[in-house]
Design a protein around this motif. Sequence first.
Motif, PDB file in Angstrom:
ATOM      1  N   ILE A 127      73.886  79.419 155.335  1.00 45.02           N
ATOM      2  CA  ILE A 127      74.712  79.685 154.157  1.00 45.02           C
ATOM      3  C   ILE A 127      75.686  80.806 154.482  1.00 45.02           C
ATOM      4  O   ILE A 127      75.297  81.843 155.047  1.00 45.02           O
ATOM      5  CB  ILE A 127      73.853  80.094 152.946  1.00 45.02           C
ATOM      6  CG1 ILE A 127      72.884  78.969 152.559  1.00 45.02           C
ATOM      7  CG2 ILE A 127      74.751  80.435 151.750  1.00 45.02           C
ATOM      8  CD1 ILE A 127      72.011  79.317 151.378  1.00 45.02           C
ATOM      9  N   VAL A 128      76.941  80.604 154.122  1.00 48.11           N
ATOM     10  CA  VAL A 128      77.952  81.645 154.218  1.00 48.11           C
ATOM     11  C   VAL A 128      78.472  81.893 152.803  1.00 48.11           C
ATOM     12  O   VAL A 128      79.047  80.997 152.182  1.00 48.11           O
ATOM     13  CB  VAL A 128      79.110  81.248 155.149  1.00 48.11           C
ATOM     14  CG1 VAL A 128      80.128  82.384 155.214  1.00 48.11           C
ATOM     15  CG2 VAL A 128      78.608  80.888 156.539  1.00 48.11           C
ATOM     16  N   ALA A 129      78.232  83.091 152.296  1.00 49.08           N
ATOM     17  CA  ALA A 129      78.804  83.509 151.011  1.00 49.08           C
ATOM     18  C   ALA A 129      79.933  84.485 151.313  1.00 49.08           C
ATOM     19  O   ALA A 129      79.795  85.350 152.191  1.00 49.08           O
ATOM     20  CB  ALA A 129      77.745  84.168 150.133  1.00 49.08           C
ATOM     21  N   SER A 130      81.033  84.353 150.601  1.00 50.55           N
ATOM     22  CA  SER A 130      82.176  85.233 150.867  1.00 50.55           C
ATOM     23  C   SER A 130      82.944  85.448 149.577  1.00 50.55           C
ATOM     24  O   SER A 130      82.763  84.740 148.582  1.00 50.55           O
ATOM     25  CB  SER A 130      83.085  84.629 151.935  1.00 50.55           C
ATOM     26  OG  SER A 130      83.589  83.368 151.514  1.00 50.55           O
ATOM     27  N   GLY A 131      83.811  86.461 149.598  1.00 47.08           N
ATOM     28  CA  GLY A 131      84.602  86.721 148.408  1.00 47.08           C
ATOM     29  C   GLY A 131      85.419  87.987 148.531  1.00 47.08           C
ATOM     30  O   GLY A 131      85.544  88.579 149.607  1.00 47.08           O
ATOM     31  N   PHE A 132      85.953  88.401 147.394  1.00 42.83           N
ATOM     32  CA  PHE A 132      86.733  89.626 147.325  1.00 42.83           C
ATOM     33  C   PHE A 132      86.333  90.390 146.078  1.00 42.83           C
ATOM     34  O   PHE A 132      86.247  89.823 144.982  1.00 42.83           O
ATOM     35  CB  PHE A 132      88.235  89.329 147.281  1.00 42.83           C
ATOM     36  CG  PHE A 132      89.097  90.562 147.144  1.00 42.83           C
ATOM     37  CD1 PHE A 132      89.314  91.399 148.236  1.00 42.83           C
ATOM     38  CD2 PHE A 132      89.664  90.902 145.922  1.00 42.83           C
ATOM     39  CE1 PHE A 132      90.084  92.549 148.112  1.00 42.83           C
ATOM     40  CE2 PHE A 132      90.446  92.043 145.786  1.00 42.83           C
ATOM     41  CZ  PHE A 132      90.653  92.873 146.893  1.00 42.83           C
ATOM     42  N   LEU A 133      86.074  91.711 146.254  1.00 40.39           N
ATOM     43  CA  LEU A 133      85.750  92.602 145.149  1.00 40.39           C
ATOM     44  C   LEU A 133      86.893  93.593 144.994  1.00 40.39           C
ATOM     45  O   LEU A 133      87.207  94.330 145.934  1.00 40.39           O
ATOM     46  CB  LEU A 133      84.447  93.350 145.423  1.00 40.39           C
ATOM     47  CG  LEU A 133      83.178  92.489 145.502  1.00 40.39           C
ATOM     48  CD1 LEU A 133      81.993  93.344 145.925  1.00 40.39           C
ATOM     49  CD2 LEU A 133      82.904  91.809 144.182  1.00 40.39           C
ATOM     50  N   PRO A 134      87.542  93.630 143.839  1.00 35.78           N
ATOM     51  CA  PRO A 134      88.669  94.543 143.646  1.00 35.78           C
ATOM     52  C   PRO A 134      88.210  95.948 143.265  1.00 35.78           C
ATOM     53  O   PRO A 134      87.033  96.187 142.975  1.00 35.78           O
ATOM     54  CB  PRO A 134      89.421  93.897 142.483  1.00 35.78           C
ATOM     55  CG  PRO A 134      88.334  93.250 141.681  1.00 35.78           C
ATOM     56  CD  PRO A 134      87.306  92.767 142.677  1.00 35.78           C
ATOM     57  N   GLY A 135      89.145  96.877 143.287  1.00 39.95           N
ATOM     58  CA  GLY A 135      88.882  98.223 142.788  1.00 39.95           C
ATOM     59  C   GLY A 135      88.351  99.167 143.847  1.00 39.95           C
ATOM     60  O   GLY A 135      87.942  98.776 144.945  1.00 39.95           O
TER      61      GLY A 135
END
Length: 248
Positions: free
Chosen positions: A101-109
């Motif tokens: 499993i590859v989970a990815s994303g972007f968290l702002p701030g």
Amino acid sequence: MGHQWEQRDEATVGASVEEVWEAIATGPGIDSWFMGHSEVEPGPDGAVRTSMGSFTMDSTITGWEPLHRFAHRGADGPDGRFIAYEYLIEGRDQGSTVLRIVASGFLPGDDWETEFEAMSLGGAMYFATLVAYLNHFAGLSGQPINVSGPPVTDWPTAWAELHHALGLSASPRVGDPARATVPGLPAVEGVVDFVNPQAIGIRTPDALYRFIRGYFGSIVLGHHIFKPHNTDTDTAQAWRTWLNGLPA
């Protein structure tokens, strides 16, 4: 500022390729190990919808290769926030399967570190729950129960009280026996099968119980049971009363 992130997990499970696909790419399968309630519109142009109380997460399927690859991604928020998942399946000898499993994303701030820590610890728990499901309950549909306790003002005390109510020491470890009495429900007797600073998992012969530090500041119970039992309402209310009785 913000942070682009990626988390990779891999395990070999004692389930067939077909059972793994059912667990990750169908609504009843996802309900058996993940939070909330999920529906999957299958196919390369399909979608995944996961409802958690008043919040619903919609994702577009970006990869659909039955028995091999399943991927979906949520819509980008106004601030660039998103989350995506990719599942890769590879059959092995004697009916076992490698799941990646590859989970990815972007968290702002500028304060993304706290959210990333919670997301990473929570993600580790849900991956471990998926592995436990595939190793012990593959092919069965688990009815999900999700209940939140009252707001927590002192987390060290709250975790200590939870551990005590589960018949555990202040520092539980995987393999420790656990027992809880919830009025109106059968006694919970099992073993710790996952623990980290923000979560603990209990596995019994017929259920998976997950207690996690919720995003909105309360202990959240995720409960997946694999045999006939009380209605959702009865079970949820019994657990809600039990959680409300823990010092917060």
